[in-house]
Design an enzyme around this catalytic site. Structure first.
Site, short mmCIF file in Angstrom:
data_model
loop_
_atom_site.label_atom_id
_atom_site.label_comp_id
_atom_site.label_asym_id
_atom_site.label_seq_id
_atom_site.Cartn_x
_atom_site.Cartn_y
_atom_site.Cartn_z
N GLU A 80 75.11 65.02 61.75
CA GLU A 80 75.44 64.18 60.59
C GLU A 80 75.52 65.09 59.38
O GLU A 80 74.53 65.69 58.99
CB GLU A 80 74.37 63.11 60.38
CG GLU A 80 74.82 62.11 59.33
CD GLU A 80 73.67 61.38 58.65
OE1 GLU A 80 73.87 60.26 58.20
OE2 GLU A 80 72.56 61.95 58.55
N ASP B 188 68.66 60.69 69.09
CA ASP B 188 68.83 61.01 67.67
C ASP B 188 67.71 61.98 67.29
O ASP B 188 66.53 61.68 67.48
CB ASP B 188 68.69 59.70 66.88
CG ASP B 188 69.44 59.70 65.57
OD1 ASP B 188 69.39 60.74 64.89
OD2 ASP B 188 70.04 58.67 65.23
N HIS C 262 74.97 52.51 61.58
CA HIS C 262 73.87 51.69 61.05
C HIS C 262 73.65 51.88 59.55
O HIS C 262 72.76 51.25 58.99
CB HIS C 262 72.60 52.05 61.83
CG HIS C 262 72.23 53.49 61.64
ND1 HIS C 262 72.98 54.52 62.15
CD2 HIS C 262 71.23 54.07 60.95
CE1 HIS C 262 72.44 55.67 61.80
NE2 HIS C 262 71.38 55.42 61.08
N ASP C 263 74.40 52.77 58.92
CA ASP C 263 74.25 53.01 57.48
C ASP C 263 75.43 52.47 56.68
O ASP C 263 75.46 52.60 55.46
CB ASP C 263 74.18 54.51 57.19
CG ASP C 263 72.94 55.16 57.77
OD1 ASP C 263 71.92 54.48 57.90
OD2 ASP C 263 73.01 56.37 58.09
N ASP D 264 70.36 64.19 62.80
CA ASP D 264 70.29 63.49 61.52
C ASP D 264 70.24 64.43 60.32
O ASP D 264 69.57 65.46 60.37
CB ASP D 264 69.00 62.65 61.53
CG ASP D 264 68.86 61.75 60.32
OD1 ASP D 264 69.61 60.78 60.24
OD2 ASP D 264 68.00 62.04 59.46
C1 NOJ Z 1 70.69 59.30 58.02
C2 NOJ Z 1 70.38 58.11 58.88
O1 NOJ Z 1 71.55 57.69 59.51
C3 NOJ Z 1 69.77 57.07 57.98
O2 NOJ Z 1 69.66 55.81 58.59
C4 NOJ Z 1 68.44 57.59 57.50
O3 NOJ Z 1 67.91 56.69 56.55
C5 NOJ Z 1 68.58 58.97 56.84
N1 NOJ Z 1 69.45 59.86 57.55
C6 NOJ Z 1 67.24 59.64 56.75
O4 NOJ Z 1 66.79 60.02 58.01
#
Ligand code: NOJ
Length: 551
Positions: A259, A101, A331-332, A202
């Site tokens: 992302e 990542d 994970h989000d 990310d």
């Molecule tokens: C996206 C990530 O998936 C998340 O977990 C993170 O808090 C934010 N970007 C900031 O890096």
């Protein structure tokens, strides 16, 4: 697309690991790399070809590793570089590649770069981050960070504000500075030299900032506007990303997945495919159906047709050029079983229904740890029990918006990122087999019935359904490289589509509702090859029933 033009990552399944919650071997309640190594055979049984690890670099853990203080080392909590090398090697033995990542929009405020940058206005790293003078003693703009509060924090040392899209401990890097870009690209190459199979990148839509920093129309009672509205996907971003691709990815047998919150399906052509900057993009349109601009306390009801349209739009945009990652969890996100189905839905059937769509759409399926077990959300009684920085921020925001404490907590139950971060449920034993010590985050109470050991033995389990789907997918070219056409687009209960190669077509039919559904007559001649129910009836779908048919 013909099969022989496909790359390895288009014909495999990716498994995402949140290392902190996967498997602890050191007995400190936190997962580690050795735990992952020990579980490689389990992962191989799912037929995966790559593991995406969320950040394992040194970090103060304000945002669980997304605040990085050193881009080319391993956080000692997770192990050593030797453990990492062993993981890469052991995974390779099983035909699995490790995907890292990259968090390049921001670093930790403890990163040496930021420590130097904030020391003075004229040090060599002075403009490695985004600094601005105060405006009438206040922050330069009314932007709200994604984790709440102003996106600007005052530095006493520099007597200036710095910008942070996320927490104040995550200052945004200044991509306009070529030295910053060079340092970031060097660190990506460091991992490539270690033999990684690719990168998840990310928050990449935030790296380019607008030329003028101006106030935005307030979108909340705090008078601020979400920084996302002001900076996501700013014109010029693709120039940075083309350079990134040229410097780090071209000519390598790896994949990249960005992302990309803020990129719409009709823009995908610039981002993926022959002239794109990445191989795949996580776009958010199917994730954001359920709340208003990512404000958890403003949920909206959505219809199945909206979900199908969101997914089909990305499919259409990449039909002849480009490729999609297929994902419902990470994970989000809350757990799919809770998020995509009615509250009274049977969790096992719901998990299988979602799995069937995930594993048969056109694209590379991404399974998030525990999804293959049908893990579910948690609903803790107090906000103090939540670890996640965003959950706390959303709770505070909800209170400011006038919600009662109870209603604010309910929105956290529905959307908290901690739903996905509870420890992996391996067994019905102590701490679900995750750790011999008290886990850093409580285990979901349902581990007695939802766990890998038990599900491994039960032929009708969610875990074995994933294994069957994975094997079925590998054995059917239609699912690997076939075209995608949505069927019954207006149906609000059934998600159906066909996948075709040459003259061979497979049809996926999934009932997302908790009611029985009668299918149109044309489905009566289809031969059911794989079904989630015993004795399936040709034209009747039981609640949450899923099947794959030969057309
Ligand atoms: C996206 C990530 O998936 C998340 O977990 C993170 O808090 C934010 N970007 C900031 O890096």
């Amino acid at each position: 697309m013909a099969a022989d033009n496909q790359k390895w990552w288009q014909r495999t399944v990716v498994y995402q690991i949140y290392p902190k919650s996967f498997q602890d071997t050191s007995g400190n309640g936190v997962g580690d790399l050795r735990g992952i190594i020990n579980r490689l055979d389990y992962l191989a049984s799912l037929g995966i070809g790559a593991i995406w690890l969320t950040p394992i670099y040194p970090s103060p853990m304000v945002d669980n590793g997304y605040d990085i203080s050193d881009y080319t080392s391993i956080d000692p909590t997770y192990g050593t570089m030797a453990d990492f090398d062993e993981l890469v090697e052991e995974a390779h033995v099983r035909g699995i590649r490790i995907v890292m990542d990259l968090v390049y929009n921001h670093s930790s405020d403890r990163h040496q770069w930021f420590v130097e940058s904030k020391a003075s206005r004229d040090n060599p790293k002075a403009d490695w981050y985004i600094w601005r003078d105060a405006l009438d003693g206040k922050p330069p703009t009314n932007w709200r960070s994604i984790f709440g509060g102003s996106a600007w924090t005052w530095s006493e040392e520099r007597q200036q504000y710095y910008l942070h899209t996320f927490a104040k401990e995550q200052p945004d890097l200044n991509w306009e500075n070529p030295n910053v870009r060079r340092a970031l690209f060097d660190s990506a190459r460091f991992w490539l030299d270690k033999g990684v199979g690719g990168f998840r990148i990310d928050a990449i839509t935030y790296i380019k900032k607008p030329t003028a920093f101006v106030n935005g129309e307030p979108d909340g009672a705090d008078g601020m506007v979400n920084v996302h509205t002001m900076t996501a996907n700013t014109k010029g971003i693709l120039d940075f990303l083309r350079e990134f691709k040229r410097e780090c990815f071209v000519g390598r047998d790896i994949f990249t997945v960005g992302e990309a919150n803020g990129v719409a399906a009709d823009e995908l052509v610039n981002w993926v495919g022959d002239n794109g900057v990445f191989d795949m993009l996580f776009e958010f349109s199917h994730l954001t159906l359920s709340n208003d601009g990512e404000v958890w306390c403003r949920p909206r009801r959505w219809k199945l047709s909206e979900l199908k349209t969101a997914l089909s739009n990305s499919q259409k945009a990449t039909a002849t050029n480009g490729w999609c990652p297929i994902f419902f969890e990470n994970h989000d996100q809350p757990r799919g079983v809770n998020h995509y189905f009615e509250k009274d839905a049977d969790p096992i059937k719901a998990a299988k229904a979602l799995a069937t769509v995930l594993m048969t759409m056109r694209g590379t399926p991404f399974i998030y740890e525990g999804q293959e077990l049908g893990m579910t959300n948690v609903a803790w009684r107090s906000i103090d029990q939540y670890d996640d920085i965003q959950s706390r921020a959303q709770y505070e925001f909800a209170l400011k918006e006038g919600l009662t404490a109870e209603a604010a907590l309910e929105s956290v139950h529905d959307f908290s990122r901690d739903n996905a971060r509870t420890p992996m449920q391996w067994t019905a034993g102590l701490n679900a087999g995750f750790s011999s010590a008290r886990p850093w985050m409580p285990v979901n109470e349902n581990y007695l019935t939802v766990n890998a050991e038990l599900e491994d033995r039960e032929s009708g389990s969610v875990l074995n359904w994933y294994r069957e789907l994975s094997e079925f997918r590998r054995a059917h070219e239609e699912l690997l490289s076939g075209t995608y056409v949505e069927l019954l687009p207006k149906n609000e209960k059934v998600f159906a589509f066909e996948r075709t190669v040459g003259k061979k077509t497979l049809v996926t039919v999934v009932n997302f509702s908790t009611e029985e559904v009668t299918l149109p007559k044309k489905f009566s001649t289809m031969n059911i090859l794989l079904g989630s129910e015993l004795n399936p009836q040709p034209l009747t779908l039981r609640p949450l029933e899923a099947r794959i048919c030969r057309a």
